[in-house]
Design an enzyme around this catalytic site. Structure first.
Site, mmCIF file in Angstrom:
data_model
loop_
_atom_site.group_PDB
_atom_site.id
_atom_site.type_symbol
_atom_site.label_atom_id
_atom_site.label_comp_id
_atom_site.label_asym_id
_atom_site.label_seq_id
_atom_site.Cartn_x
_atom_site.Cartn_y
_atom_site.Cartn_z
ATOM 1 N N GLY A 165 12.623 2.512 24.338
ATOM 2 C CA GLY A 165 13.349 1.237 24.431
ATOM 3 C C GLY A 165 12.479 0.130 24.979
ATOM 4 C CG ASN A 166 12.942 -3.669 23.926
ATOM 5 O OD1 ASN A 166 13.712 -4.468 24.445
ATOM 6 N ND2 ASN A 166 13.057 -3.277 22.653
ATOM 7 N NE ARG A 167 9.377 -3.792 31.645
ATOM 8 C CZ ARG A 167 9.661 -2.913 32.610
ATOM 9 N NH1 ARG A 167 10.855 -2.905 33.187
ATOM 10 N NH2 ARG A 167 8.740 -2.067 33.004
ATOM 11 C CB SER A 168 15.577 -7.035 25.060
ATOM 12 O OG SER A 168 16.532 -7.999 24.696
#
Ligand code: C5P
Length: 217
Positions: free
Chosen positions: A29-32
């Site tokens: 995943g990512n930090r959005s």
């Protein structure tokens, strides 16, 4: 006032990050946070638009009057966007789509047997490029979050993905990063015109973006 300027327009907004499964309990995943996209969806609804918000997993409430479709993976986001695309007037892709996904999601939880583990990743489809290739009447807006050579990378994406506008931000600047309520954005247009916005709340940035988009319609 911008009230009613998007009346009878269908606006698709994507927001949040995608999750690409590794096994039944883990993902890439990512930090959005989804904050920028949600601010745009909320503002577009206030301007009278018919808004579809296609969202990765975030912890934000659905804005009033917005139809929300929840997705996890880039593949699911692509399906949702394409199914809403034909009769849309504006698409704003604020989502942080994972560029790669695990080549094979394990059916069972991966056990910690070895001292190291190699995950093979494969490229996800670029949703926005696909929209750009099949563009009819739509105004297409992309985002470029960069850590270096901001304008160069953003302008290259605007051209390559056939966009009408790109919102570029240097995510290394204080006040422009991922989980903040503010942003420092540059709006770049096809004719090369660049609009430099100061530090603003994401709600204010959303209003500026939508006012520009309404002029491009
Ligand atoms: O990841 P990248 O910097 O290329 O993202 C630029 C724009 O393209 C963003 O608006 C993002 O939502 C979109 N994008 C997409 N599908 C991808 C990667 C990015 O729609 N697989």
């Amino acid at each position: 006032s911008s009230r009613g300027i998007l009346k009878d327009k269908k606006v698709i907004v994507t927001a949040g990050g995608t999750r690409e499964p590794i096994d039944p309990v883990r993902f890439v995943g990512n930090r959005s946070s989804g904050k920028m996209g949600y601010a745009i969806a909320k503002a577009a609804a206030k301007m009278g638009a018919n808004v579809v918000l296609i969202s990765g997993p975030v912890s934000l409430p659905t804005p009033q009057g917005v139809r929300r479709i929840d997705v996890e993976t880039a593949a699911a986001m692509r399906d949702a966007v394409l199914s809403e695309y034909d009769d849309s007037n504006i698409v704003i892709k604020a989502a942080a789509v994972a560029d790669y996904r695990p080549k094979q999601a394990a059916v069972h939880k991966i056990k910690k047997t070895g001292d190291s583990l190699v995950l093979e990743l494969e490229k996800n489809p670029d949703i926005l490029s696909e929209l750009g290739q099949h563009k009819q009447k739509q105004v297409l807006v992309g985002f470029a979050a960069e850590t270096q050579d901001l304008l160069l990378h953003a302008q290259e994406k605007l051209t390559r993905k056939n966009l009408d506008m790109i919102v570029a931000n240097d995510v290394t600047l204080p006040g422009a990063g991922f989980n903040t309520d503010t942003n420092i954005a540059k709006l770049i247009f096809r004719d090369g015109h660049i609009e430099d916005l100061p530090l603003m709340s994401k709600d204010e940035v959303a209003l500026v973006i939508l006012n520009k988009v309404s002029q491009l319609l």
